[in-house]
Design a protein around this motif. Structure first.
Motif, mmCIF file in Angstrom:
data_model
loop_
_atom_site.group_PDB
_atom_site.id
_atom_site.type_symbol
_atom_site.label_atom_id
_atom_site.label_comp_id
_atom_site.label_asym_id
_atom_site.label_seq_id
_atom_site.Cartn_x
_atom_site.Cartn_y
_atom_site.Cartn_z
ATOM 1 N N TYR A 144 0.830 -1.210 0.000
ATOM 2 C CA TYR A 144 0.000 0.000 0.000
ATOM 3 C C TYR A 144 0.863 1.258 0.000
ATOM 4 C CZ TYR A 144 -2.997 3.625 2.097
ATOM 5 O OH TYR A 144 -3.663 4.788 2.388
ATOM 6 N N LEU A 195 -5.752 -2.478 -4.155
ATOM 7 C CA LEU A 195 -5.785 -3.638 -3.268
ATOM 8 C C LEU A 195 -7.235 -3.939 -2.932
ATOM 9 C CD1 LEU A 195 -2.944 -2.549 -0.788
ATOM 10 C CD2 LEU A 195 -2.713 -3.854 -2.909
ATOM 11 N N TRP A 230 -7.107 1.016 -1.362
ATOM 12 C CA TRP A 230 -7.268 -0.282 -0.696
ATOM 13 C C TRP A 230 -8.719 -0.412 -0.244
ATOM 14 C CZ3 TRP A 230 -3.470 -2.233 3.691
ATOM 15 C CH2 TRP A 230 -3.765 -3.574 3.996
#
Length: 213
Positions: free
Chosen positions: A97, A108, A137
């Protein structure tokens, strides 16, 4: 380990004998398909791809496969109350990340396998605790059958409820690398820092592959 164990061995062998300008292997099921090109019948290979999906993320926003169109992304499966491998996995995923959070081509996708407890607000608390901001993410949840089905049939990751403890779950710690064409390009043990470092490197290899087309 039943799904990706053999694939990891093959992947290791592939990496060891590739040239500097390497391409990652394409994993998963495949089948030959005949097609006509310039009047000649040729055999092409159709690879397994991730199907359409639609889940809810930590911000109570619908997230679908369209959000990942044109992206290289890493998928995994977890649950927020997990005290075994999940904390290790996501501490390692933070490395990915932090390296790629400014790159719009990379995302992600963490799927919760606890549809009852992991509401969007719970996923939000989990993301905040990790220090995750924005939509790079995504932490998502959805119907049991949809999450478990895509895990085992598409990402080839084994997940299950613990028959001895209904409040617990059994899952593999794979990080699965998916390319912009929705194909599986790598699988890495999310609890192993060395494999996560390899994942971080392979993401760049995959991006380079697309940039040089």
């Amino acid at each position: 380990m039943k799904y990706f164990g053999a694939l990891i061995i093959s992947l290791t062998a592939f990496i060891s004998c590739t040239q500097p300008e390497k391409k990652l292997p394409i994993l998963g099921n495949r089948e030959p398909v005949e097609k006509t090109v310039d009047g000649k019948v040729v055999v092409d290979t159709v690879y397994q791809t991730i199907p359409s999906f639609n889940f809810i993320n930590q911000d109570s926003v619908q997230v679908s496969d369209k959000n990942f169109a044109g992206k290289v992304y890493v998928a995994d499966f977890f649950f927020t109350s997990c005290t075994s491998i999940c904390p290790i996995m996501h501490r390692n995923m933070l490395k990915v990340y932090n390296q790629y959070k400014s790159n719009p081509e990379v995302k992600l996708l963490s799927h919760s396998i606890d549809s009852k407890y992991d509401t969007p607000s719970q996923l939000k608390k989990y993301a905040d605790k990790l220090g995750v901001k924005g939509d790079m993410w995504e932490f998502v949840n959805g119907p049991h059958d949809a999450i478990y089905g895509i895990a085992e049939k598409s990402y080839l990751v084994s997940v299950a409820a613990d028959s001895k403890d209904p409040a617990n779950f059994i899952h593999q710690g794979w990080f699965v690398l998916v390319d912009k064409d929705k194909r599986l390009r790598g699988a890495y043990d999310g609890t192993d820092p060395k494999q996560v470092d390899q994942l971080t490197s392979d993401i760049q290899t995959l991006l380079d592959e697309y940039h040089t087309r």
